[in-house]
Write an enzyme that holds these catalytic residues in place. Structure first.
Site, PDB file in Angstrom:
ATOM      1  N   ASP A  42       0.080   8.071  -2.833  1.00 21.38           N
ATOM      2  CA  ASP A  42       1.437   8.609  -2.733  1.00 21.38           C
ATOM      3  C   ASP A  42       1.668   9.376  -1.434  1.00 21.38           C
ATOM      4  O   ASP A  42       2.479  10.309  -1.386  1.00 21.38           O
ATOM      5  CB  ASP A  42       1.739   9.525  -3.939  1.00 21.38           C
ATOM      6  CG  ASP A  42       3.242   9.678  -4.167  1.00 21.38           C
ATOM      7  OD1 ASP A  42       3.989   8.729  -3.839  1.00 21.38           O
ATOM      8  OD2 ASP A  42       3.671  10.743  -4.644  1.00 21.38           O
ATOM      9  N   ASP A 118      -0.698  -2.943   4.238  1.00 26.37           N
ATOM     10  CA  ASP A 118      -0.510  -1.750   3.412  1.00 26.37           C
ATOM     11  C   ASP A 118      -1.689  -1.668   2.462  1.00 26.37           C
ATOM     12  O   ASP A 118      -1.787  -2.430   1.503  1.00 26.37           O
ATOM     13  CB  ASP A 118       0.812  -1.868   2.642  1.00 26.37           C
ATOM     14  CG  ASP A 118       1.046  -0.681   1.721  1.00 26.37           C
ATOM     15  OD1 ASP A 118       0.469   0.385   1.977  1.00 26.37           O
ATOM     16  OD2 ASP A 118       1.803  -0.837   0.736  1.00 26.37           O
ATOM     17  N   MET A 175       7.826  15.220   6.045  1.00 19.59           N
ATOM     18  CA  MET A 175       8.194  16.502   6.661  1.00 19.59           C
ATOM     19  C   MET A 175       9.507  17.030   6.103  1.00 19.59           C
ATOM     20  O   MET A 175       9.749  18.245   6.088  1.00 19.59           O
ATOM     21  CB  MET A 175       8.276  16.335   8.175  1.00 19.59           C
ATOM     22  CG  MET A 175       6.942  16.114   8.876  1.00 19.59           C
ATOM     23  SD  MET A 175       5.813  17.522   8.746  1.00 19.59           S
ATOM     24  CE  MET A 175       6.702  18.778   9.674  1.00 19.59           C
ATOM     25  N   SER A 550     -38.842 -11.402 -17.579  1.00 22.30           N
ATOM     26  CA  SER A 550     -37.978 -11.689 -16.413  1.00 22.30           C
ATOM     27  C   SER A 550     -36.520 -11.833 -16.842  1.00 22.30           C
ATOM     28  O   SER A 550     -35.975 -12.935 -16.835  1.00 22.30           O
ATOM     29  CB  SER A 550     -38.467 -12.927 -15.660  1.00 22.30           C
ATOM     30  OG  SER A 550     -38.674 -14.029 -16.516  1.00 22.30           O
TER      31      SER A 550
END
EC number: 2.7.7.4
Length: 639
Positions: A42, A118, A175, A550
């Site tokens: 995210d 992406d 931002m 085995s």
């Protein structure tokens, strides 16, 4: 008048055609940048790519309409577009709101063409990030400005650096959600810089962005006047991606296939990994070492005077020498190394942990060999960069370990050559890719140990004994009757004057393998050692009988691969678990059921029954003597 109109139409059409041709020519000669977006969950990777596609006008009107409708359904504010929906194509991704698979998208601007991957942010899908990064020239590492530098940020940054991506962009995203706070941006940048320097990243380009609002993506943001660097699109369009580095290196081309359309043509096709080659150049075919001269460089568009790194071509040689898929054609005077033991870095990509000593397929370019991994030297703590002791590697772990291959590989260190230095490990049973790795260097002991040729060959040993060597490999659950039947078979062969030797599981653990326990890794090493001994005895001309549980197919297949075709006979002593428990003469099943005996086959450790055993005997339906008689009849004649 009509003629003038027609002339004008023709002139217009000609100009349009000329413009189209010019545009197509310009588009064809644009440089290509492959890059990835990575980071934690995210952080806004899909939104950023959607924004780039939108800003570069790579979305059709019907796509935009569908995107707008989808955005309304997921409830974006003010009718804004959720650009992540453009990239998160998988239904599971849309439902969960995360990227699972690697989504590749193409877009272009007037200056450059782009392929962007992406990559998933969730720790569970780190392996997908490695896949996307393997062909990338640049990595955009996103950080959510609200969360700062996270563990997955560090992991993806380290992997990008490890894989050799030199161009890194630190995009501090969202931002807008912190009010475009410069102080917060500077603190995140300082934190990341400290980490980057600790892992050897000396240069990267940092920028504050908002993929959702479009700040500093294609247009400079008015909300952050304190940032005077380039926008993300400006950086992507102008960053220098050197293709000349590979072309300046010595010529190497892994052979993908032998091109033999008719008796008059024989060429060797592949993609030039590094360097250049042309007619008249002296080349060497490795690992054999035979030399020849290039006579032609052939492509679908005709012969070339020179082929360079990145081009797919067919090379014709002047001499008829042995060359096939998996060989590497190199410059004769500057060959790479060949070795069968290496130090490597491994990124473990499978849910099941690394099994030390187990045989995996190792694929390096077009070369495929059997390989085993030694116990890791250390595992990396991605947060502190400390070297931690490790017995194995789990999902997403990064560690350094030695690898041994069953035959020499043509290689170069990954730092010099991605094609001849990067490899994957493949599980021999499931065919799943379990790890990606990078070769650092060959181990000196591999170069100092050489096979000593002897005059008496294995065929002569067998002729002296008047028999054909065999390894009769009895496998089955504890209590199935392997040792009893093997003993009966050996007695029958002795009566026929055959030279035999019986290797029994319990007996071998008293001497050769007394240092081994019963963990999965110890069991694999137990079988490996027995296989090596059985091979030596077969080389001496003996008929070798082995009676071991085995339990793993991969290890039995490993022993089969050691021997010439037809000499390994797998004998499945088939007994139901409940019958084996009833026999339980040693009391082992009872101890395992009571928890006193760990890693016991059939109880808390799996048994992988043979799928294509040469011989199967059911000890419920026949006695040991009858089973032995049936086996002897099946393996005859022995000469």
């Amino acid at each position: 008048m009509t003629g003038l109109v027609q002339d004008s139409v023709y002139q217009t059409e000609a100009l349009i055609a000329e413009d189209i041709d010019a545009y197509l020519d310009q588009h064809q000669h644009k440089t290509m940048l492959r890059f990835i977006t990575c980071g934690s969950v995210d952080d806004g990777k899909s939104t950023l790519i959607g924004r780039l596609l939108y800003d570069s006008k790579m979305i059709f009107e019907d796509q935009l309409e569908a995107l707008t409708a989808d955005s309304k359904r997921v409830g974006t504010q003010n009718g804004e577009i959720d650009f992540a929906l453009l990239v998160d194509g998988l239904a599971a991704e849309r439902e969960q709101g995360i990227t699972i698979d690697v989504a590749y998208r193409f877009f272009s601007t007037e200056k450059r063409k782009f392929i962007v991957a992406d990559t998933p942010g969730h720790e569970q899908y780190t392996r997908n990030m490695v896949t996307g990064a393997s062909t990338a020239d640049l990595a955009v590492i996103l950080i959510d400005a609200r969360k700062g530098v996270l563990t997955q940020t560090r992991r993806h940054s380290y992997l990008a650096h490890l894989i050799g991506i030199k161009n890194l962009v630190l995009a501090i995203n969202k931002m807008d959600l912190i009010g475009y706070d410069q102080t917060r941006y500077d603190a995140i940048l300082a934190d990341y810089t400290t980490f980057a320097n600790s892992i050897g990243i000396t240069a990267f380009t940092a920028m504050p962005i908002s993929g959702f609002k479009g700040d500093n993506i294609s247009l400079r943001s008015d909300a952050m006047p304190w940032y005077d660097g380039p926008t993300l699109m400006e950086h992507l369009e102008t960053v220098e991606v050197s293709v000349d580095d590979d072309r300046a290196k010595p010529f190497r081309m892994p052979v993908q296939w032998v091109n033999r359309p008719n008796l008059d043509f024989r060429g060797f096709s592949g993609q030039v990994a590094t360097g250049s080659v042309g007619p008249g150049d002296r080349v060497r075919v490795l690992p054999g070492g035979k030399t020849s001269t290039i006579s032609r460089v052939v492509t679908l568009d005709g012969d070339l005077d020179q082929a360079v790194a990145g081009q797919s071509v067919t090379l014709c040689l002047a001499d008829e020498i042995d060359c096939s898929r998996g060989n590497v054609i190199v410059l004769a005077d500057a060959p790479p190394e060949t070795a069968d033991q290496f130090e490597t870095t491994l990124v473990w990509m499978d849910d099941e942990p690394l099994v030390v000593g187990r045989a995996y397929w190792l694929k390096l370019g077009t070369q495929t060999v059997s390989a085993t991994v030694r116990e890791p030297k250390y595992q990396l703590n991605i947060n502190t960069m400390d070297h931690l002791a490790a017995k194995t590697l789990d999902l997403n772990a990064i560690g350094v370990a030695e690898i041994i291959t069953d035959r020499p590989l043509v290689f170069e260190p990954y730092a010099q050559n991605r094609t001849l230095g990067g490899f994957i490990l493949i599980d021999r049973i499931s065919n799943a890719t379990v790890a990606a790795g990078m070769l650092h260097f060959s181990l000196r002991r591999a170069q100092n140990v050489h096979w000593q040729a002897t005059d008496i060959r294995r065929e002569e040993h067998a002729a002296l004994k008047n028999q054909q060597p065999r390894v009769l490999w009895f496998t089955g659950l504890s209590g199935s009757g392997k040792s009893t039947i093997a003993n009966e078979v050996e007695k029958a062969l002795a009566l026929m004057n055959r030279h035999t030797f019986l290797l029994d599981g319990d007996n071998v653990r008293h001497g050769l393998n007394k240092d081994l326990g019963f963990t999965e890794a110890d069991r694999i090493e137990n079988i490996r050692r027995v296989g090596e001994v059985a091979k030596l005895m077969a080389d001496a001309g003996l008929i070798v009988l082995t009676a071991f549980i085995s339990p793993f197919r991969a290890e039995r297949d490993m022993i089969r691969a050691m021997l010439p075709p037809g000499e390994f006979i797998e004998i499945f002593v088939e007994t139901p678990l409940e019958v084996a428990e009833q026999r339980d003469v040693k009391g082992l099943y009872k101890k395992a059921r009571d928890g006193q005996l760990k890693n016991f086959t059939g109880i808390d450790s799996p048994y992988e029954a043979p799928t294509n055993a040469e011989i199967r005997v059911n000890t419920v339906e026949m006695t040991p003597a009858e089973a032995a008689e049936f086996i002897v009849r099946q393996i005859m004649p022995l000469k």
